[in-house]
Structures are given as structure tokens and as C-alpha cells.
Design a protein around this motif. Structure first.
Motif, mmCIF file in Angstrom:
data_model
loop_
_atom_site.group_PDB
_atom_site.id
_atom_site.type_symbol
_atom_site.label_atom_id
_atom_site.label_comp_id
_atom_site.label_asym_id
_atom_site.label_seq_id
_atom_site.Cartn_x
_atom_site.Cartn_y
_atom_site.Cartn_z
ATOM 1 N N ASP A 196 60.419 31.660 101.190
ATOM 2 C CA ASP A 196 61.133 31.547 99.916
ATOM 3 C C ASP A 196 61.242 30.114 99.439
ATOM 4 N N GLN A 197 61.413 29.178 100.350
ATOM 5 C CA GLN A 197 61.549 27.767 99.978
ATOM 6 C C GLN A 197 60.207 27.039 99.919
ATOM 7 N N ARG A 198 59.121 27.776 100.077
ATOM 8 C CA ARG A 198 57.767 27.230 100.017
ATOM 9 C C ARG A 198 57.528 26.167 101.087
ATOM 10 N N ILE A 199 58.280 26.249 102.176
ATOM 11 C CA ILE A 199 58.058 25.330 103.295
ATOM 12 C C ILE A 199 56.801 25.748 104.046
ATOM 13 N N SER A 200 56.683 27.070 104.256
ATOM 14 C CA SER A 200 55.487 27.612 104.888
ATOM 15 C C SER A 200 55.353 29.077 104.500
ATOM 16 N N PRO A 201 54.756 29.373 103.361
ATOM 17 C CA PRO A 201 54.600 30.760 102.937
ATOM 18 C C PRO A 201 53.818 31.615 103.934
ATOM 19 N N SER A 202 52.903 30.990 104.675
ATOM 20 C CA SER A 202 52.069 31.736 105.614
ATOM 21 C C SER A 202 52.709 31.868 106.994
ATOM 22 N N ALA A 222 65.387 13.412 107.464
ATOM 23 C CA ALA A 222 66.313 14.483 107.835
ATOM 24 C C ALA A 222 65.615 15.843 107.732
ATOM 25 N N PRO A 223 66.108 16.847 108.432
ATOM 26 C CA PRO A 223 65.517 18.187 108.337
ATOM 27 C C PRO A 223 65.511 18.704 106.899
ATOM 28 N N ILE A 224 64.480 19.462 106.565
ATOM 29 C CA ILE A 224 64.378 20.029 105.222
ATOM 30 C C ILE A 224 65.188 21.318 105.113
ATOM 31 N N ALA A 225 65.521 21.912 106.249
ATOM 32 C CA ALA A 225 66.367 23.105 106.302
ATOM 33 C C ALA A 225 67.118 23.107 107.626
ATOM 34 N N VAL A 226 68.343 23.632 107.593
ATOM 35 C CA VAL A 226 69.180 23.678 108.790
ATOM 36 C C VAL A 226 69.746 25.081 108.942
ATOM 37 N N LEU A 227 69.501 25.682 110.096
ATOM 38 C CA LEU A 227 70.055 26.993 110.415
ATOM 39 C C LEU A 227 70.919 26.870 111.664
ATOM 40 N N VAL A 228 72.095 27.461 111.616
ATOM 41 C CA VAL A 228 72.970 27.521 112.787
ATOM 42 C C VAL A 228 73.298 28.992 113.009
ATOM 43 N N ASP A 229 72.725 29.544 114.081
ATOM 44 C CA ASP A 229 72.932 30.954 114.401
ATOM 45 C C ASP A 229 74.099 31.047 115.373
ATOM 46 N N LEU A 230 75.213 31.598 114.928
ATOM 47 C CA LEU A 230 76.412 31.676 115.774
ATOM 48 C C LEU A 230 76.205 32.565 116.996
ATOM 49 N N ASP A 231 75.246 33.493 116.929
ATOM 50 C CA ASP A 231 74.922 34.287 118.110
ATOM 51 C C ASP A 231 74.370 33.385 119.215
#
Length: 368
Positions: free
Chosen positions: A30-36, A145-154
């Protein structure tokens, strides 16, 4: 009239919640970081195989790499492994070690980096800095800096509680670091960035004021978002001053003088911040910092970090040498070795008195 504004290379996505990792492929597309989905994924040696086994079908076009240690050599090895293939981005899934190594490798390769945090030990999640061990000890390297940040609470729920609590100490220290920066501005005319200060301070205060603990999602969300904001404050400032002052000088001194005994970074800077507030004579900030650290089970006295008062005095005396040119309350105080010993002993007594109040009888008398 012209409209002037600054451009900040902040992350395109910050996603903090349970199940965030499952959305990685969608976010990349979705963010066109890596469509493939053609990305290199770096993981740690301990939990990496489990993560790969449970998630590898989510990105079939990805290649997986293992990070071995938090050193400059480990980062260069990762660069050599990745550069033989073509990738749209590098994804780091892990704690501080994996993210710091991956950020450095991405910078060397000129690729965007996505950070997926499995721990909340410090504010390197979204920062433009990689902290890596080298032949001289430990160094900080500027990186995008990172282009996206995910924090999975699991995933955070599987991290050692002590390491997660460490992030509290790192974030709380921002209040002391910004006080150092403001003093440098006031006393030495050093340029200061008010937006960076506001972001760093607000993130820290949110955690201090939060009544929850690391066992609650609401608190973990506040902590994770605060650590991300702390990293962004460094992006805004263009340096680490919003989150690194006397507190970090003390931590760096521990790393250099006692590398075999160093603890979690956040534990060290948290107590360093408490000592800095004591030196400033700010009773309210000192009490608030000590109360927060103590409530979350973080070290508050040198003995809690495994150091005697004599050893901690040596650490404090050496600390200003770790950041030449950085003006903090340690430089401002210009303590002699003798005065350092006195201040450390007084600090230890004040912390003990704060965390071990004398019992009071119903008549209002203090019991010894």
C-alpha cells in the motif's frame, strides 16, 4: 507572504497494536515500499527462526537473513550477504540489536528500512542512529530513520519483562536530557530546537503519568508510541540532544569502564537521569523520576546496577569524557573527585529515603 515550513523524514507508517506483523505485506504494498514483496528480512538468532517459520508464507518473495551480534562487523556481514541480490527494502524484525544492525546495513546499501519491533528496550525503534559495538568499545552511527515502524504487542508480550521495562528508563531520561539542552542554550548560547524538545518531553511525561504497567496493553501502547516519538525528536533536531544528556554520559561511562557488567541501556540512563536531577537540586523532578523507576522495578541506586558507591563515583567522574563538547549538568557542576564522592553518597541516601519511607504511627510519630 511566503509560507516557510520544514520537511521531516518521519515514518510513512507507525502501527502499534496486536497482530501488526500480519499486516506487513499489505503495508509494504500500500505504501509502495515493495509492491512485489521482494525484500530482505533480518532477524535475530534466538527468536528469528520462530518468526520466520510462522510468517514466511506472508511474504513469499522475501529472503531471510540472521543477524549475529550487535557489532559493526555483524552489520557489514549483513551488507555483504544482501548486496548480491536486488531488493526493494530491508525489514528488521527483532529487538534493538537487530534493528540497529539492519538500519546500518540499509544505510550502506541505500535501501529503505522497515522496523518491526519485538521489544521496547530503548528508543532506537524509529531513531536515525545505530548503536553498535566496535574495536574501541561502542559507537553511535548516523543513519536514515526507518520508513515504517510496526510494533506488534503479541511479540512484545514474549519479550523479557526486564528488557521492556528498560524502555521506560530510556524514555523517562528525555526529561533530563532536554533540561541539559535548555541549560546549554541558556548558559552557552547553544542553538535549541523547541519542536524537538516538545516531542521528546511530551513522550516522556506520558509514560511517567500513566498508571499502568508492562503487563497492560494500554501502557505498552503509550510506551511504544513514546519511544517512536523520541526517535522522531532526534530526526527533528538532527542530533541526539533531545534524548541524550548527562544520563547517557553516565551510561556510556559504564559501557566503557565496566563493559562486562553493563546492564540494559534504559536501566543505566534511567538512573543517570535521577542522578542528574539530584545534581540540579530539582526535588520535584527527582522525586517523580525515582518514583517512576521504582514503581516499574527499575534500578534507582548504584547497588541496583551492581556498583558500589566508589565505583559509581568513578563512573560519574569519567562520564563527561564520553561526549566531548556535549554540555550537561555534569559539565556545569564541574565536580572535583572529592565532591563527586560526596554527591554520590548523598544521592544514594536521598533515593533510599524516597523509596523506603520511615513508618509513621497513628499518632504521627516516625518510627526508626
Amino acid at each position: 507572504m511566503p509560507l516557510l515550513a520544514r520537511l521531516i523524514p518521519a515514518p510513512l507508517v507507525v502501527d502499534v497494536r496486536r497482530g501488526a506483523l500480519a499486516e506487513l505485506a499489505k503495508i509494504l504494498a500500500d505504501q509502495r515500499i515493495s509492491p512485489s514483496g521482494r525484500v530482505a528480512i533480518a532477524v535475530g538468532a534466538t527468536h528469528g527462526p520462530v518468526i520466520q517459520e510462522t510468517f514466511q508464507h506472508g511474504l513469499v518473495g522475501a529472503d531471510w537473513f540472521t543477524v549475529d551480534g550487535c557489532t559493526i562487523n555483524a552489520a557489514i556481514k549483513l551488507v555483504e550477504k544482501i548486496r548480491s541480490q536486488q531488493y526493494d527494502a530491508i525489514v528488521g524484525i527483532g529487538g534493538g540489536t537487530v534493528l540497529d544492525v539492519t538500519k546500518f546495513a540499509a544505510a550502506r546499501l541505500g535501501l529503505p528500512m522497515v522496523a518491526v519491533a519485538t521489544n521496547l528496550a530503548h528508543d532506537g525503534i524509529a531513531s536515525p542512529i545505530s548503536t553498535l559495538d566496535n574495536d574501541a568499545g561502542r559507537g553511535s552511527y548516523s543513519v536514515p530513520a526507518p520508513i515504517a515502524v510496526l510494533v506488534d504487542l503479541d511479540l512484545i508480550g514474549h519479550a523479557p519483562p526486564r528488557s521492556v521495562r528498560s524502555g521506560i528508563g530510556d524514555l523517562v531520561s528525555n526529561l533530563s536530557a532536554t533540561a541539559d539542552w535548555e541549560a546549554a542554550n541558556r548558559l552557552r548560547g547553544e542553538a535549541i530546537d523547541g519542536l524537538a524538545v516538545s516531542i521528546a518531553r511530551t513522550a516522556a511525561q506520558a509514560v511517567i503519568d500513566h498508571p499502568g504497567s508492562v503487563s497492560e496493553d494500554a501502557f505498552l501502547t503509550t510506551l511504544a508510541e513514546g519511544l517512536v516519538l523520541s526517535g522522531i525528536s532526534m530526526l527533528v533536531a538532527g542530533n541526539s540532544k533531545p534524548s541524550s544528556g548527562a544520563c547517557h554520559e553516565i551510561s556510556h561511562a559504564i559501557d566503557l569502564l565496566y563493559p562486562e557488567r553493563r546492564g540494559f541501556h534504559g536501566e543505566q540512563v534511567g538512573m543517570g537521569a535521577a542522578f542528574a536531577w539530584f545534581l540540579r537540586g530539582d526535588v520535584d523532578k527527582f522525586n517523580a523520576t525515582v518514583d517512576c523507576l521504582y514503581r516499574h522495578g527499575l534500578p534507582v541506586r548504584p547497588i541496583d546496577l551492581g556498583f558500589s558507591l566508589e565505583e559509581f563515583s568513578e563512573i560519574v567522574g569519567y562520564a563527561p569524557q564520553t561526549r566531548p563538547g556535549r554540555f550537561t549538568v555534569l559539565e556545569e557542576a564541574a565536580l572535583t573527585p572529592e565532591r563527586v564522592v560526596v554527591k554520590v553518597a548523598d544521592f544514594n541516601d536521598q533515593v533510599y529515603a524516597r523509596t523506603h519511607p520511615a513508618p509513621i504511627t497513628p499518632e504521627g510519630r516516625i518510627l526508626d
